[in-house]
Every structure is written in structure tokens, then in C-alpha cells.
Design a protein around this motif. Structure first.
Motif, short mmCIF file in Angstrom:
data_model
loop_
_atom_site.label_atom_id
_atom_site.label_comp_id
_atom_site.label_asym_id
_atom_site.label_seq_id
_atom_site.Cartn_x
_atom_site.Cartn_y
_atom_site.Cartn_z
N UNK A 358 68.52 10.77 7.19
CA UNK A 358 68.47 9.31 7.03
C UNK A 358 67.10 8.88 6.53
N UNK A 359 66.05 9.50 7.06
CA UNK A 359 64.69 9.18 6.61
C UNK A 359 64.50 9.53 5.15
N UNK A 360 64.97 10.71 4.75
CA UNK A 360 64.84 11.14 3.36
C UNK A 360 65.63 10.24 2.43
N UNK A 361 66.86 9.89 2.83
CA UNK A 361 67.69 9.02 1.99
C UNK A 361 67.06 7.65 1.80
N UNK A 362 66.51 7.10 2.89
CA UNK A 362 65.88 5.78 2.79
C UNK A 362 64.60 5.85 1.96
N UNK A 363 63.87 6.97 2.07
CA UNK A 363 62.65 7.13 1.28
C UNK A 363 62.97 7.20 -0.21
N UNK A 364 64.00 7.97 -0.58
CA UNK A 364 64.37 8.06 -2.00
C UNK A 364 64.89 6.71 -2.50
N UNK A 365 65.61 5.99 -1.64
CA UNK A 365 66.10 4.67 -1.99
C UNK A 365 64.94 3.71 -2.24
N UNK A 366 63.94 3.74 -1.35
CA UNK A 366 62.79 2.84 -1.49
C UNK A 366 61.98 3.19 -2.74
N UNK A 367 61.78 4.48 -2.99
CA UNK A 367 61.04 4.90 -4.19
C UNK A 367 61.75 4.41 -5.45
N UNK A 368 63.06 4.58 -5.49
CA UNK A 368 63.80 4.16 -6.67
C UNK A 368 63.68 2.66 -6.89
N UNK A 369 63.79 1.89 -5.82
CA UNK A 369 63.68 0.43 -5.95
C UNK A 369 62.27 0.01 -6.32
N UNK A 370 61.27 0.70 -5.78
CA UNK A 370 59.88 0.36 -6.07
C UNK A 370 59.51 0.64 -7.52
N UNK A 371 60.01 1.78 -8.06
CA UNK A 371 59.59 2.20 -9.39
C UNK A 371 60.55 1.79 -10.51
N UNK A 372 61.82 1.54 -10.19
CA UNK A 372 62.78 1.21 -11.24
C UNK A 372 62.83 -0.29 -11.49
N UNK A 373 61.70 -0.85 -11.88
CA UNK A 373 61.63 -2.27 -12.20
C UNK A 373 60.38 -2.50 -13.03
N UNK A 374 60.25 -3.69 -13.58
CA UNK A 374 59.10 -4.00 -14.42
C UNK A 374 58.29 -5.18 -13.87
N UNK A 375 58.38 -5.37 -12.56
CA UNK A 375 57.61 -6.42 -11.91
C UNK A 375 56.12 -6.09 -11.99
N UNK A 376 55.30 -6.95 -12.63
CA UNK A 376 53.88 -6.60 -12.84
C UNK A 376 53.11 -6.41 -11.54
N UNK A 377 53.46 -7.17 -10.49
CA UNK A 377 52.75 -7.02 -9.22
C UNK A 377 53.09 -5.68 -8.59
N UNK A 378 54.39 -5.34 -8.58
CA UNK A 378 54.80 -4.05 -8.04
C UNK A 378 54.22 -2.90 -8.87
N UNK A 379 54.18 -3.07 -10.18
CA UNK A 379 53.61 -2.03 -11.05
C UNK A 379 52.16 -1.77 -10.68
#
Length: 419
Positions: A358-379
């Protein structure tokens, strides 16, 4: 045609099987070998004929095996069969940016020389790994292999039975589902799933390139999704390319030259000229976790228990952790004289694996959401984060050990020890 007499013969022949495993892909054979080598009698059921599963045609698929997974394969006798075809991953480079613009100046670099154990992992092609498992099972007298489709399962006093499409009935003390994200074993047991679709598709292929890769794996994060460039033997690499679903479908439908034209700006020119090697294929990306990894006389392993985003290449590695944990729990229970399918034995397995996955799945989910976008602040935040981790050796070494699968409560086989 159903033949009751034949059914009775099959039941009599297979009543002494300790474990039935449904699914003969990779996790199922790994579990069968681990259990059989510890004295358990195992039957592996797969819907696909063995001749099809042994086909060594190159379809571009490959797996990133963490160092701990390599130890398990060594322990069950599979690694010596594939070592000549395994490409060590010596470094991992993680960058962020846009296609055609090159990566951000902030990056993360994992170097295997920072840990004592050796390479962080190995890339092995499916066409070598799958036949090696099948050959090892063929040679193990404790494993029976059956080609057939399971259509029903039933818990009975002291055992669990499955019925195949041809009417055969097989029984054992424990049933293990290694039959993927759409696990029939799980659904027949009434186990529901939790998850969601990412709106992304994984495009997978292998490429040949002009320059050597030097054993370096690259992960390039772009707004539509990450691109992984993973070293294979020779001047070849495996590509796992995540794109928005509509765009991925359009790219996958392109002829070879146009497909490469779409890949090149994302890939860059650091390996020189590139061309496709073998087939290409695609699959939808989603997160799906079984609400329980166990039921009465039943356990789920690998994708049947948890399917996650390929962003960190941990799918098979997580499955092999399941294999190591379940094999250890079952073998130790048998040595104590316990019923290996009993509820308390199954609960041990679930407690060992559920939190970690569950920890690994949530970590991969969070990484994907964090990096798969073009939000300048998040970048800005993620780029600074990559740079910060890279600048702090103790933190970087922690991440390297995580990538190598060396952290957490590891089963013995993943520590390089026998059960």
C-alpha cells in the motif's frame, strides 16, 4: 465432454498437492519453485499452453529486477539460467523537462558504487526470463503443470478445490492467485478492488542505438507522463513511455518511421541514431489494489493483489517480495506442523505484505501526480527536491538502497538466504 470417472482419477492424483497456483506468468513459477524446493508439492495451472508460453519471440518487453529480486531468483535456481542475458543497471539518472527542450538543470543521479552490494538491479528481457522459469519448473519433480482455465473454486473441509473448463477438479490445502489484475481467483472469492485509472497509456518497445548506454537507466519526467530508458545487453534499451491515453493511441497507430519521429524529441540525441528492435505494444495505466490479500484457504500474489504505475519499475519486484514472504510463511508453518492454509497462517502473510505494498502504491501514485503535470509551482518544487536529494549523500544512499530493494522487512530469499 464431462467424464465423472476421469474427474475422480484427477482428484485422487492431485489430492496430495499442498498448493495450487493459478497463473503461470512470472510470479506463479517463482512461488512454485520456492515452495517445491522447500519440500511442498505444487500444481501450477495456466490457461495458456506451455508451447505458447515457451515461445522466445522478442516483443520488446523487459523487466527491471532490483538487486533483492535477483537474490531471490538466484536462490530458486533461475538466475544462473539468465545471467548471461542480464544487463546490470549501474547508474540511474532522473530528470524533469519538456520534449524537445532537454532536461532541467536539477537532476538526481544514483551511482551503484555508493553502496557495497553491487549493481542496484538488472534488466532482463521477457523472452529470456519466462522460458527460464518454465525450464526450471519442468526439471523440478515437486511441480506439476496443467494447461487449463479455472471456472470455479470451492472451500471444502481441510482443503480448497478448483474446477477447470474441461471438468477436471483439483484440490489442495491452499490456493494462490497469481492471475493478474483481473484475477478470477480473487473475484470468485468475493474480493473486491480499490483503484483508479490514470488516463495514461504505457507505450513499450525496445530500440537499438548508435552509442553505448554504459549501464545507465534514465527516467525523464514530462507533463504527459514519464519516459524510462532502460539498458539492455548490447547497444539496446527498453522504452516505457507514458502518454495521455488519446495521444498514446494515435502514436501507437503510426507506422514505424513516424513512431520513431514522435519518440526522438522525447528521447534526445545522447545515444545517437535510434531504430526499433522488435515489436511494440501498449497497455492502460491504473492503480488497483485488492481489498484483502487473503480469503479462506487463499492468498493473492503480484498483480492479483496490487497493480501500480510503472513509474519506478517496481511491479515485478513487489510481486517477488510477495513470493518470498508467502513461501517463507507457508514453509515455516509446515515445519511447525500447522495447516498451511489456516487463517492465522494467511493472516501472517497479509500483515507482512499489505502495508508495504500500500505504501509503495501510494508513493508511485503521488510521484506520477507530482511529475505528470506542467504546473510551474510544482515544477519548481520537484526540481529543487531532485537537486536537494542529489546534494545530500546520506539521503541519496537511502534512495539507492530503496531502488535496490534492500530496505524494509525482507523475506529471507530476498536477503540471499534459504528459507
Amino acid at each position: 465432454m464431462d467424464n465423472p470417472e476421469a474427474r475422480g482419477i484427477v482428484r485422487a492424483m492431485t489430492a496430495d498437492s499442498d498448493i495450487l497456483i493459478v497463473g503461470g506468468g512470472l510470479n506463479g513459477p517463482a512461488l512454485a519453485l520456492a515452495l517445491a524446493q522447500a519440500g511442498q508439492r505444487v500444481t501450477v495451472i495456466d490457461a495458456m499452453p506451455q508451447s505458447t508460453r515457451k515461445d522466445t519471440g522478442f516483443d520488446g518487453r523487459a523487466y527491471a529486477l532490483a538487486l533483492a529480486s535477483k537474490r531471490l531468483l538466484d536462490g530458486i535456481g533461475v538466475w544462473p539460467r539468465i545471467v548471461a542475458e542480464a544487463q546490470p543497471m549501474l547508474d540511474i539518472k532522473v530528470t524533469d523537462g519538456h520534449a524537445g527542450e532537454g532536461p532541467s538543470p536539477f537532476f538526481l543521479h544514483f551511482d551503484h558504487s555508493e553502496i557495497e552490494e553491487g549493481p542496484m538491479g538488472f534488466m532482463v528481457e521477457d523472452r529470456h526470463l519466462r522460458p527460464a522459469f518454465l525450464q526450471a519448473m519442468d526439471e523440478d519433480p515437486g511441480i506439476t503443470q496443467i494447461a487449463g482455465t479455472v471456472v470455479a473454486q470451492e472451500v471444502e473441509p481441510g482443503q480448497i478445490s478448483v474446477t477447470l473448463a474441461d471438468g477436471q477438479v483439483l484440490s489442495a490445502k491452499l490456493l494462490v492467485g497469481c492471475d493478474g489484475r483481473a484475477s478470477g481467483t480473487a473475484s470468485r472469492a468475493g474480493i473486491k478492488r480499490t483503484g483508479w485509472d490514470y488516463g495514461q497509456t504505457g507505450l513499450v518497445c525496445a530500440i537499438e542505438h548508435e552509442k553505448p548506454h554504459h549501464g545507465i537507466a534514465h527516467q525523464f519526467f514530462m507533463p504527459p507522463g514519464p519516459l524510462a530508458i532502460l539498458p539492455l545487453t548490447g547497444n539496446r534499451s527498453s522504452i516505457v513511455w507514458s502518454e495521455r491515453t488519446e495521444m498514446a493511441a494515435a502514436i501507437n497507430a503510426l507506422p514505424e518511421d513516424e513512431y520513431l519521429a514522435a519518440l526522438r524529441p522525447r528521447f534526445g540525441g545522447f545515444l545517437g541514431e535510434i531504430k526499433l528492435a522488435g515489436a511494440r505494444w501498449s497497455y492502460p495505466l491504473n492503480l488497483t489494489i485488492a481489498n484483502s490479500f487473503i480469503a479462506e484457504r487463499l492468498a493473492l500474489v503480484g498483480d492479483a493483489a496490487h497493480g501500480m504505475h510503472p513509474i519506478a519499475g517496481q511491479g515485478l519486484n513487489a510481486g517477488l517480495r510477495d513470493v518470498g514472504a508467502l513461501a517463507e510463511v507457508v514453509v515455516e508453518a509446515a515445519r511447525r506442523g500447522q495447516d498451511i492454509g489456516a487463517g492465522d497462517v494467511m493472516e501472517q502473510y497479509q500483515q507482512w505484505r499489505r502495508f508495504d505494498t500500500a505504501t509503495l502504491a501510494l508513493a508511485t501514485d503521488a510521484f506520477n501526480k507530482l511529475f505528470s503535470n506542467d504546473n510551474p509551482i510544482l515544477r519548481m518544487g520537484r526540481d529543487l527536491g531532485l537537486g536537494l536529494v542529489n546534494a545530500l549523500p546520506p539521503l541519496r544512499r537511502t534512495f539507492i538502497r530503496e531502488a535496490a530493494g534492500l530496505t524494509g522487512d525482507l523475506p529471507r530469499l530476498l536477503r540471499g538466504q534459504p528459507i
